[in-house]
Every structure is written in C-alpha cells, then in structure tokens.
Design a protein around this motif. Structure first.
Motif, PDB file in Angstrom:
ATOM      1  N   LEU A  64      58.947 -35.033  61.699  1.00 60.83           N
ATOM      2  CA  LEU A  64      58.749 -33.930  60.754  1.00 60.83           C
ATOM      3  C   LEU A  64      59.509 -34.179  59.453  1.00 60.83           C
ATOM      4  O   LEU A  64      59.018 -33.852  58.368  1.00 60.83           O
ATOM      5  N   ARG A  65      60.699 -34.762  59.550  1.00 58.68           N
ATOM      6  CA  ARG A  65      61.457 -35.044  58.335  1.00 58.68           C
ATOM      7  C   ARG A  65      60.735 -36.067  57.482  1.00 58.68           C
ATOM      8  O   ARG A  65      60.661 -35.931  56.242  1.00 58.68           O
ATOM      9  N   ALA A  66      60.215 -37.096  58.114  1.00 61.25           N
ATOM     10  CA  ALA A  66      59.472 -38.123  57.365  1.00 61.25           C
ATOM     11  C   ALA A  66      58.246 -37.520  56.703  1.00 61.25           C
ATOM     12  O   ALA A  66      57.926 -37.820  55.536  1.00 61.25           O
ATOM     13  N   SER A  67      57.537 -36.653  57.441  1.00 60.80           N
ATOM     14  CA  SER A  67      56.334 -36.010  56.895  1.00 60.80           C
ATOM     15  C   SER A  67      56.682 -35.093  55.720  1.00 60.80           C
ATOM     16  O   SER A  67      56.016 -35.119  54.681  1.00 60.80           O
ATOM     17  N   GLU A  92      70.726 -32.850  67.654  1.00 63.55           N
ATOM     18  CA  GLU A  92      69.738 -33.615  68.425  1.00 63.55           C
ATOM     19  C   GLU A  92      69.348 -34.845  67.606  1.00 63.55           C
ATOM     20  O   GLU A  92      68.234 -34.957  67.087  1.00 63.55           O
ATOM     21  N   PRO A  93      70.272 -35.805  67.442  1.00 64.29           N
ATOM     22  CA  PRO A  93      70.032 -36.939  66.529  1.00 64.29           C
ATOM     23  C   PRO A  93      68.883 -37.855  66.924  1.00 64.29           C
ATOM     24  O   PRO A  93      68.366 -38.583  66.081  1.00 64.29           O
ATOM     25  N   LYS A  94      68.459 -37.809  68.175  1.00 69.42           N
ATOM     26  CA  LYS A  94      67.387 -38.707  68.627  1.00 69.42           C
ATOM     27  C   LYS A  94      66.075 -37.973  68.896  1.00 69.42           C
ATOM     28  O   LYS A  94      65.144 -38.565  69.457  1.00 69.42           O
ATOM     29  N   GLU A  95      66.019 -36.697  68.515  1.00 71.47           N
ATOM     30  CA  GLU A  95      64.803 -35.918  68.766  1.00 71.47           C
ATOM     31  C   GLU A  95      63.651 -36.485  67.930  1.00 71.47           C
ATOM     32  O   GLU A  95      63.657 -36.436  66.694  1.00 71.47           O
ATOM     33  N   LYS A  96      62.644 -37.004  68.623  1.00 67.25           N
ATOM     34  CA  LYS A  96      61.533 -37.682  67.965  1.00 67.25           C
ATOM     35  C   LYS A  96      60.770 -36.766  67.013  1.00 67.25           C
ATOM     36  O   LYS A  96      60.422 -37.154  65.892  1.00 67.25           O
TER      37      LYS A  96
END
Length: 420
Positions: free
Chosen positions: A215-218, A206-210
C-alpha cells in the motif's frame, strides 16, 4: 434433482423428529405421579385421518424456509405475525436485561452476518447499535468501529469509514485492520501523503507486513503521478494565460471593442481608480474567453501575430447564415463572398445572391444605426471602426440583395450611416 433434495431434507426432518421422540420416550419411562389423563384417546383419533398440510415435492422448500432451523436467509423485514418463531428468537437475543457487553457482541455477530451477505447498509446499522450499548470492553468496541468502517468503505462512504478507524485507533493505536482500512480510505480520497504517513506508522509495529509495504508503494506512486499532473496543469494554465494576454494585447492595439454585459460594466465603473490594472486585464480576458462561438472556436493569433476570427454572415431575408471559422483579419470580404456564392445556395430560390448584387452592413445596437461595409475592405478595418462592438466573440455582418423588395423593407425606418 429436486426430488433427491426433497428426500434428503425429509430424512433430516425425520431424524430430528426421532431425536425428539427419544427424548420424550425417556421422559415417558419415568414414573409419573398421576395416571395418563386421556392423552392416548386424544392421539388415537388422528389415526384414521390423513394429515392434509404435510410437505410435498412441490412446496417443501417454501415450507422449510419458514422454519428458523432450515432458513437459508433471514427475511429483510421481520413480521411477528408471519414469522412468530423468529420474533421469539429475536426477543431472546436482544433482551435488554442482558449486559451491554452481551448485547454489543450480539449486534457485532449480526453485523458480521449482514457483511458476509454484502448487505452493508444493515451491517452498518447493526454495528452502530452495538456501539450504542457503550460497553466497557474496549477490544469489542475497536472491532465494532473497524467493522463498521469496512461496511462504510464498501458503501463508498470513505469519510465516514475514515472517522470510524480514527476512533478505533484512539482505543487501540496499533490495530492493524484499522490502520489498513484508514490507508485505503486516504487513497480513495486522494490523500496520498496521509496514506503514506499511516503506512509508516503501521510499519513501526508491523515492519514486515506485506500489505502495508504494498500500500505504501502504491500510495507513493499515485502521489508522484498526482504531483506530475498538477505541474502539467499549472504549465497549461500558464501557457493559456500568456496566450490570452497576448491575444488581448493584440485586440487592444487594434482598438477593437468587446461587448461586456451590463452587470460587469457597472461593476468596473464602481471600482476605485487605484485598482490593479492586472485585475481588470484578467476580468476582460475571462469575459472574452468565456463566451465562445459555435463549436468552441474563438479568435486566435497565428504564428505571424495576425488575428483570425470566427465570423457570421447573416441573411435576414431567408433567416440563414454562413459561419467562417477562420477569417484572417487582413482578408477582404469580397474574397470570401466570391467563394461562398460561386454557386447559388439551396435556399436562394430566386437565384439573386451574386457577389455583385450584395450589400454588407453591421449594426450599432446601442444607437440602432446601420453602417454599410465596402466589400473591398478588410475585416480589420471593420472591427477597428469606432462604432463596431464584437459580441459573443463573433463578428457579425448582415448581407442583403441590393434593390430587392426585402432590401427596401428592411432598411426602411433605420438610420443609415456612411460606408466603412
């Protein structure tokens, strides 16, 4: 208003009653094999009687809430005597004759109902019962595991929630809800590296899952903050260790002795002669640093490399004391006494505590000896004495009034040694 609501519910009940009546009428219009067996006479006897248990404006809500169709919320504990209708419905719903898939789905729906009501404990129980059916529908089992993980998460059971999403992903590795729930669990458990890894796995399908991107950035941000805090902690610990080693070295150079509890003393004596010197140094540092004086004040080195001690002056006659938080090692006792007794303390009712009248002593507890201290000597001279031991991080000095009756009584029977 309450009356208006009552009227609406009454209309609803009447409509339902009329629907039932129409059904009965259609049944009654069909030809019957036999004549009516007295039902008309039975019904006629109620025409002249008033129904005593009818709903009123005061009790209608309570009464309606007893009827399954009108219940706003199911009871926490089902009593078959109090709610026979519900007990009957429950028996139908959870009939063991149903297939495992049907039962599992029923428990899933029940769990979802509890989850919406934020009754997460009961939701966990329902999802667990669904999983116990061991149905062959893997998609349904994935949902049960994922939903139970969500309920566990809201209960704060992050590890249990994580275990459930791991099981869900064994059945369906790319199940997005399970992946997201697992990421949240890892973040709550401060496993930021694993949270990032789960995000990367989710972004593969799901490469575009917001939500995955956010969550990755956080998680990445929190990981960097944690790493920075770890570095700071290590630097503080290193600085503290260096200071402790310098402090201990200064104490050793002055030949000042620190009290060690009997159990640690015996432990050190049992060690092999070849033990690492650093281990003994750390032990002694921890011993000294771990026994702080009042208010957490301990001996410290100033910028000039001089020791400053927290010192206690004890007045056994009145069971009083004075606490000097920073007593420079090269300061004389008379210098502090002159300031402390510039005026008489409130407890000195006889006004006899004048610097010129005072005698100072320290006690050798091992030998039960008293050593007199010359007020003109410095703290360093006393602490470096062969028989002085610093106990609990605080040097202690006894203060007596020369020639007083208490002075005579206190010294009687004690072994006095020469002045320091």
């Amino acid at each position: 208003s309450n009356r208006r609501v009552y009227q609406l519910w009454t209309v609803r009940a009447v409509c339902l009653f009329r629907v039932a009546s129409l059904s009965l009428s259609s049944m009654a219009s069909a030809p019957l094999p036999e004549e009516d067996d007295g039902m008309d006479e039975f019904m006629d006897q109620f025409k002249g009687k008033k129904y005593k248990d009818g709903f009123s404006e005061d009790n209608w809500e309570k009464e309606f809430d007893k009827i399954p169709m009108f219940m706003k919320k199911a009871p926490e504990e089902l009593d078959s005597l109090e709610h026979p209708e519900l007990a009957c419905i429950q028996t139908i719903l959870y009939d063991e004759d149903q297939s495992p898939e049907e039962l599992a789905k029923t428990y899933k729906n029940e769990g979802n109902h509890y989850f919406k009501e934020k009754n997460y404990k009961k939701a966990v129980i329902s999802y667990t019962e669904g999983l116990k059916r061991k149905c062959s529908d893997s998609e349904l089992n994935v949902i049960l595991y994922t939903n139970r993980a969500a309920a566990q998460f809201y209960l704060g059971n992050n590890r249990s929630a994580l275990n459930d999403v791991i099981e869900a992903r064994k059945l369906k590795p790319n199940h997005l809800k399970a992946v997201i729930r697992g990421i949240l669990c890892h973040i709550e458990l401060n496993n930021y590296s694993k949270a990032i890894a789960w995000c990367d796995e989710g972004l593969k399908f799901e490469p575009k899952e917001k939500q995955l991107i956010e969550l990755r950035a956080s998680a990445d941000k929190q990981k960097r903050v944690e790493e920075r805090n770890v570095r700071k902690t290590k630097l503080r610990e290193k600085k503290k260790r260096v200071q402790a080693e310098a402090l201990l070295k200064a104490i050793e150079e002055r030949k000042i002795k620190l009290f060690q509890p009997q159990e640690l003393s015996s432990q050190n004596s049992d060690d092999d002669e070849g033990d690492d010197e650093e281990e003994d140094r750390v032990l002694r540092t921890l011993l000294f640093d771990g026994i702080n004086s009042e208010n957490g004040i301990v001996v410290h080195l100033d910028e000039n490399g001089n020791l400053n001690w927290p010192v206690l002056f004890l007045y056994p006659e009145y069971e009083q004391m004075d606490f000097i938080s920073t007593f420079h090692e090269d300061t004389r006792f008379i210098d502090h006494l002159s300031v402390m007794f510039e005026n008489f303390p409130p407890w000195d009712t006889e006004k006899k505590y004048k610097p010129i009248n005072l005698e100072l002593y320290f006690e050798d507890e091992q030998r039960e000896d008293l050593y007199q201290v010359d007020p003109m000597c410095t703290l360093r001279q006393v602490l470096s004495h062969d028989r002085y031991v610093v106990k609990a991080g605080n040097p202690r000095i006894l203060v007596l009034v020369r020639g007083s009756s208490f002075f005579q009584d206190f010294l009687s029977g004690k072994k006095l040694q020469g002045a320091v």
